[in-house]
Design a protein around this motif. Structure first.
Motif, PDB file in Angstrom:
ATOM      1  N   SER A  36      -2.702   5.504 -35.867  1.00  0.00           N
ATOM      2  CA  SER A  36      -3.511   6.666 -36.212  1.00  0.00           C
ATOM      3  C   SER A  36      -2.816   7.453 -37.309  1.00  0.00           C
ATOM      4  CB  SER A  36      -3.713   7.545 -34.968  1.00  0.00           C
ATOM      5  OG  SER A  36      -4.418   8.720 -35.299  1.00  0.00           O
ATOM      6  N   ASN A  67      -3.013  10.955 -39.401  1.00  0.00           N
ATOM      7  CA  ASN A  67      -3.583  12.268 -39.094  1.00  0.00           C
ATOM      8  C   ASN A  67      -3.160  13.316 -40.108  1.00  0.00           C
ATOM      9  OD1 ASN A  67      -4.365  11.521 -36.082  1.00  0.00           O
ATOM     10  ND2 ASN A  67      -2.254  10.861 -36.421  1.00  0.00           N
ATOM     11  N   SER A 124      -7.836  19.600 -37.665  1.00  0.00           N
ATOM     12  CA  SER A 124      -7.205  18.303 -37.930  1.00  0.00           C
ATOM     13  C   SER A 124      -8.250  17.229 -38.203  1.00  0.00           C
ATOM     14  CB  SER A 124      -6.326  17.878 -36.751  1.00  0.00           C
ATOM     15  OG  SER A 124      -7.114  17.679 -35.602  1.00  0.00           O
ATOM     16  N   THR A 129      -8.421  12.613 -38.553  1.00  0.00           N
ATOM     17  CA  THR A 129      -7.690  11.380 -38.236  1.00  0.00           C
ATOM     18  C   THR A 129      -8.503  10.158 -38.603  1.00  0.00           C
ATOM     19  OG1 THR A 129      -6.531  10.189 -36.482  1.00  0.00           O
ATOM     20  CG2 THR A 129      -8.593  11.229 -35.879  1.00  0.00           C
TER      21      THR A 129
END
Length: 279
Positions: free
Chosen positions: A174, A176, A184, A186
């Motif tokens: 992942s 991010n 946020s 991702t």
């Protein structure tokens, strides 16, 4: 060891990607137990931006990787899709294996590097995640200043060592980006870990004994040839042809035959003379 709010976000995203019930970011941070309960450190939290930090892959996401083989690359673009500028956006990367509780991804199992834009590659320092998995250490990736609508590009390179346990047949990843107001974004996926096939040993080819080198002909001069050739035997007179068996082959036989002829001739003459006398 202090774990950043971004690391907590990564852990949450990785767990959710693997279909594990993982709670929201603040709760995940509390689960770690290594950082402050309040990510702001007691300071007033900045006003939350409206919109999102968008993280997009710049090419098709990798889906497999070979243990001990070539690294896979994950180039991403981080874009500020909110209503205001950010002075510090924290990028992060997380790796983990959440499909089997009996095995965890270890630091020794992977090697990761990164670069910003067209810059040079850097080894990425890693640490264990809040609960499981692996994340980058604090300060290992640069903070990004992104104005409204601005973007930055990062590329991650991930490799798996040949000695990775066979139980780690998948690795979730992942990439991010997190703002100070906990907005946020991702992007990520799962790598199927392939094992190189053992090389098959071909039967050794049958060896043919080396051929005996042919004798190199030696040039012989005319003089050497004459000296080396054996002298020819002296020529012999050809044998006389055999006479047909119509006469004698010895003197005595010839004389006897001649005498018999004369006798016969004399007898004939006498006979003729007698016949004439009688007339």
């Amino acid at each position: 060891m202090r774990t950043s709010r971004s690391a907590a976000t990564v852990t949450a995203v990785l767990a959710l990607t693997a279909c594990i019930n993982f709670l929201a970011t603040d709760t995940a941070w509390a689960v770690c137990g290594n950082g402050p309960k309040d990510p702001s450190g007691g300071k007033p939290r900045p006003a939350k931006h409206q919109g999102e930090l968008q993280v997009t892959a710049l090419k098709a996401l990798p889906t497999q990787i070979t243990a001990g083989g070539a690294a896979v690359e994950l180039p991403v673009r981080i874009t500020n899709r909110t209503d205001a500028a950010y002075e510090q956006v924290e990028p992060s990367l997380g790796l983990g294996h959440f499909y089997d509780m009996s095995v965890d991804l270890q630091l020794r199992d992977v090697k990761v590097s990164w670069k910003k834009g067209d810059g040079k590659w850097h080894d990425l320092a890693l640490q264990p995640g809040c609960t499981r998995g692996i994340v980058n250490k604090d300060g290992a990736l640069p903070m990004l200043a992104l104005g409204k609508g601005e973007s930055a590009e990062l590329t991650y390179r991930i490799a798996v060592v040949a000695s990775v346990p066979k139980a780690l047949d998948t690795i979730t990843y992942s990439a991010n980006a997190t703002g100070p107001d906990l907005v946020s974004g991702t992007v990520g996926g799962t790598l199927n870990v392939l094992r190189p096939k053992p090389a098959t040993t071909a039967p050794a080819p049958r060896t043919t004994p080396p051929a005996t080198p042919a004798a190199t002909p030696v040039a012989v001069t005319a003089e050497q040839s004459e000296q080396s050739e054996p002298a020819a035997a002296p020529s012999q007179a050809p044998a006389p042809a055999e006479l047909a068996e119509t006469g004698s082959t010895t003197p005595n036989t010839f004389l006897l035959a001649s005498a018999a002829a004369f006798i016969a001739l004399g007898a004939t003459v006498l006979t003729v003379i007698r016949r004439r006398t009688r007339r």
